[in-house]
Each structure stands twice: as C-alpha cells, then as structure tokens.
Design a protein around this motif. Structure first.
Motif, PDB file in Angstrom:
ATOM      1  N   VAL A 101       0.856  -1.184   0.000  1.00 33.36           N
ATOM      2  CA  VAL A 101       0.000   0.000   0.000  1.00 33.36           C
ATOM      3  C   VAL A 101       0.893   1.235   0.000  1.00 33.36           C
ATOM      4  O   VAL A 101       1.752   1.376   0.869  1.00 33.36           O
ATOM      5  CB  VAL A 101      -0.916   0.032   1.243  1.00 33.36           C
ATOM      6  CG1 VAL A 101      -1.827   1.250   1.220  1.00 33.36           C
ATOM      7  CG2 VAL A 101      -1.718  -1.249   1.376  1.00 33.36           C
ATOM      8  N   PHE A 102       0.711   2.105  -0.980  1.00 35.09           N
ATOM      9  CA  PHE A 102       1.448   3.368  -0.990  1.00 35.09           C
ATOM     10  C   PHE A 102       0.831   4.313   0.035  1.00 35.09           C
ATOM     11  O   PHE A 102      -0.400   4.389   0.163  1.00 35.09           O
ATOM     12  CB  PHE A 102       1.393   4.023  -2.370  1.00 35.09           C
ATOM     13  CG  PHE A 102       2.208   3.314  -3.415  1.00 35.09           C
ATOM     14  CD1 PHE A 102       3.585   3.365  -3.388  1.00 35.09           C
ATOM     15  CD2 PHE A 102       1.590   2.598  -4.417  1.00 35.09           C
ATOM     16  CE1 PHE A 102       4.346   2.709  -4.351  1.00 35.09           C
ATOM     17  CE2 PHE A 102       2.330   1.947  -5.386  1.00 35.09           C
ATOM     18  CZ  PHE A 102       3.710   2.009  -5.355  1.00 35.09           C
ATOM     19  N   GLU A 103       1.695   5.028   0.778  1.00 39.14           N
ATOM     20  CA  GLU A 103       1.175   6.013   1.726  1.00 39.14           C
ATOM     21  C   GLU A 103       1.752   7.383   1.429  1.00 39.14           C
ATOM     22  O   GLU A 103       2.909   7.469   1.036  1.00 39.14           O
ATOM     23  CB  GLU A 103       1.442   5.591   3.164  1.00 39.14           C
ATOM     24  CG  GLU A 103       2.878   5.466   3.560  1.00 39.14           C
ATOM     25  CD  GLU A 103       3.054   5.083   5.024  1.00 39.14           C
ATOM     26  OE1 GLU A 103       2.131   5.208   5.822  1.00 39.14           O
ATOM     27  OE2 GLU A 103       4.158   4.661   5.341  1.00 39.14           O
ATOM     28  N   PRO A 104       0.966   8.450   1.552  1.00 41.28           N
ATOM     29  CA  PRO A 104      -0.366   8.466   2.142  1.00 41.28           C
ATOM     30  C   PRO A 104      -1.374   7.737   1.256  1.00 41.28           C
ATOM     31  O   PRO A 104      -1.197   7.624   0.052  1.00 41.28           O
ATOM     32  CB  PRO A 104      -0.705   9.952   2.235  1.00 41.28           C
ATOM     33  CG  PRO A 104       0.132  10.617   1.207  1.00 41.28           C
ATOM     34  CD  PRO A 104       1.365   9.776   1.063  1.00 41.28           C
ATOM     35  N   PHE A 105      -2.416   7.254   1.893  1.00 34.99           N
ATOM     36  CA  PHE A 105      -3.405   6.453   1.190  1.00 34.99           C
ATOM     37  C   PHE A 105      -4.799   6.794   1.699  1.00 34.99           C
ATOM     38  O   PHE A 105      -4.967   7.396   2.755  1.00 34.99           O
ATOM     39  CB  PHE A 105      -3.132   4.955   1.371  1.00 34.99           C
ATOM     40  CG  PHE A 105      -3.042   4.514   2.807  1.00 34.99           C
ATOM     41  CD1 PHE A 105      -4.162   4.143   3.514  1.00 34.99           C
ATOM     42  CD2 PHE A 105      -1.819   4.490   3.450  1.00 34.99           C
ATOM     43  CE1 PHE A 105      -4.072   3.741   4.843  1.00 34.99           C
ATOM     44  CE2 PHE A 105      -1.714   4.082   4.765  1.00 34.99           C
ATOM     45  CZ  PHE A 105      -2.846   3.720   5.467  1.00 34.99           C
ATOM     46  N   TYR A 106      -5.785   6.374   0.929  1.00 34.41           N
ATOM     47  CA  TYR A 106      -7.166   6.495   1.360  1.00 34.41           C
ATOM     48  C   TYR A 106      -7.317   5.700   2.644  1.00 34.41           C
ATOM     49  O   TYR A 106      -6.821   4.578   2.755  1.00 34.41           O
ATOM     50  CB  TYR A 106      -8.103   5.988   0.259  1.00 34.41           C
ATOM     51  CG  TYR A 106      -9.557   6.012   0.636  1.00 34.41           C
ATOM     52  CD1 TYR A 106     -10.213   7.216   0.861  1.00 34.41           C
ATOM     53  CD2 TYR A 106     -10.270   4.837   0.771  1.00 34.41           C
ATOM     54  CE1 TYR A 106     -11.553   7.234   1.204  1.00 34.41           C
ATOM     55  CE2 TYR A 106     -11.606   4.843   1.109  1.00 34.41           C
ATOM     56  CZ  TYR A 106     -12.243   6.049   1.332  1.00 34.41           C
ATOM     57  OH  TYR A 106     -13.558   6.053   1.682  1.00 34.41           O
ATOM     58  N   GLU A 107      -7.991   6.258   3.604  1.00 36.16           N
ATOM     59  CA  GLU A 107      -8.016   5.727   4.970  1.00 36.16           C
ATOM     60  C   GLU A 107      -8.463   4.275   5.111  1.00 36.16           C
ATOM     61  O   GLU A 107      -8.178   3.637   6.117  1.00 36.16           O
ATOM     62  CB  GLU A 107      -8.883   6.611   5.857  1.00 36.16           C
ATOM     63  CG  GLU A 107     -10.334   6.641   5.455  1.00 36.16           C
ATOM     64  CD  GLU A 107     -11.143   7.669   6.212  1.00 36.16           C
ATOM     65  OE1 GLU A 107     -12.378   7.571   6.168  1.00 36.16           O
ATOM     66  OE2 GLU A 107     -10.568   8.561   6.835  1.00 36.16           O
ATOM     67  N   ASN A 108      -9.126   3.708   4.138  1.00 35.85           N
ATOM     68  CA  ASN A 108      -9.605   2.327   4.266  1.00 35.85           C
ATOM     69  C   ASN A 108      -8.608   1.277   3.799  1.00 35.85           C
ATOM     70  O   ASN A 108      -8.762   0.105   4.132  1.00 35.85           O
ATOM     71  CB  ASN A 108     -10.917   2.139   3.492  1.00 35.85           C
ATOM     72  CG  ASN A 108     -12.070   2.836   4.165  1.00 35.85           C
ATOM     73  OD1 ASN A 108     -11.922   3.452   5.204  1.00 35.85           O
ATOM     74  ND2 ASN A 108     -13.229   2.752   3.552  1.00 35.85           N
ATOM     75  N   ALA A 133      -4.550 -10.083   6.362  1.00 39.52           N
ATOM     76  CA  ALA A 133      -3.299  -9.933   5.627  1.00 39.52           C
ATOM     77  C   ALA A 133      -2.484  -8.824   6.289  1.00 39.52           C
ATOM     78  O   ALA A 133      -2.991  -8.079   7.136  1.00 39.52           O
ATOM     79  CB  ALA A 133      -3.581  -9.590   4.166  1.00 39.52           C
ATOM     80  N   LYS A 134      -1.235  -8.706   5.885  1.00 38.55           N
ATOM     81  CA  LYS A 134      -0.351  -7.692   6.441  1.00 38.55           C
ATOM     82  C   LYS A 134      -0.111  -6.603   5.412  1.00 38.55           C
ATOM     83  O   LYS A 134       0.363  -6.894   4.308  1.00 38.55           O
ATOM     84  CB  LYS A 134       0.985  -8.321   6.827  1.00 38.55           C
ATOM     85  CG  LYS A 134       1.989  -7.332   7.358  1.00 38.55           C
ATOM     86  CD  LYS A 134       3.331  -8.000   7.634  1.00 38.55           C
ATOM     87  CE  LYS A 134       4.343  -6.947   8.073  1.00 38.55           C
ATOM     88  NZ  LYS A 134       5.680  -7.519   8.201  1.00 38.55           N
ATOM     89  N   PRO A 135      -0.420  -5.343   5.748  1.00 42.63           N
ATOM     90  CA  PRO A 135      -0.093  -4.258   4.825  1.00 42.63           C
ATOM     91  C   PRO A 135       1.403  -3.961   4.872  1.00 42.63           C
ATOM     92  O   PRO A 135       2.002  -3.955   5.941  1.00 42.63           O
ATOM     93  CB  PRO A 135      -0.913  -3.074   5.342  1.00 42.63           C
ATOM     94  CG  PRO A 135      -1.203  -3.375   6.770  1.00 42.63           C
ATOM     95  CD  PRO A 135      -1.154  -4.868   6.918  1.00 42.63           C
ATOM     96  N   ARG A 136       2.003  -3.755   3.707  1.00 45.31           N
ATOM     97  CA  ARG A 136       3.404  -3.324   3.607  1.00 45.31           C
ATOM     98  C   ARG A 136       3.357  -1.926   3.025  1.00 45.31           C
ATOM     99  O   ARG A 136       3.007  -1.737   1.860  1.00 45.31           O
ATOM    100  CB  ARG A 136       4.196  -4.248   2.671  1.00 45.31           C
ATOM    101  CG  ARG A 136       4.263  -5.701   3.076  1.00 45.31           C
ATOM    102  CD  ARG A 136       5.240  -5.979   4.200  1.00 45.31           C
ATOM    103  NE  ARG A 136       6.558  -5.461   3.965  1.00 45.31           N
ATOM    104  CZ  ARG A 136       7.632  -6.189   3.686  1.00 45.31           C
ATOM    105  NH1 ARG A 136       7.532  -7.490   3.587  1.00 45.31           N
ATOM    106  NH2 ARG A 136       8.791  -5.617   3.506  1.00 45.31           N
TER     107      ARG A 136
END
Length: 89
Positions: A17-24, A34-37
C-alpha cells in the motif's frame, strides 16, 4: 476495495500500500487477515523509492494497491513510473 481484497488475499499474505493512502486501504488489508506493507511516497513530487518498493516484495506478496490519482496529494502515476520496478513484472 475490501470485496476485491477478500476475493484474492488469503490469511497471512501481504498487500503493498502506498502512503499516504485512502483511509480504508490499510484497515481493509488487516480485516482480510493480511499484512499491509507500506511504501512511503516522498514529497515534493510524491515519488516512491524503487529500492524500497523492490524490498517490499516477497513470496507472501499477493497484491499491490495503486490508486491514481493517489489521495491526498493528487499524484498521477504514469506507466513509465513502473518500467524498472517489480510492478512491471
């Protein structure tokens, strides 16, 4: 998004997941067990570090969330952004 993730991601797998990202995006990944990276987009032009992205991929990586324009910075990614990254594979 959560419906898509639930359809393709299994327990213990990882989602980039690229950050910043949509809050969901982060919580949706966690709700799928699952694990967000997280990959940081760097100001001022909101680019990603190719080395950081490459290192995030492993045998547990199942998905990558690419939202363009990415919110909140309204960054548009072009196909050439990914030519030398693992995304192009």
């Amino acid at each position: 998004m959560i419906s898509s993730l639930m359809a393709i991601v299994n327990s213990g797998e990882e989602v980039i997941v690229f950050e910043p990202f949509y809050e969901n995006y982060g919580p949706d990944t966690i709700l799928c067990d699952a694990k967000p990276r997280f990959i940081t987009l760097h100001e001022p032009d909101w680019h990603f570090d190719e080395k950081e992205l490459t290192q995030a991929f492993n045998n547990k990586t199942k998905a990558i969330i690419i939202n363009t324009p990415i919110i909140p910075p309204a960054k548009f990614f072009h196909a050439r952004s990914y030519n030398s990254s693992p995304i192009s594979a």
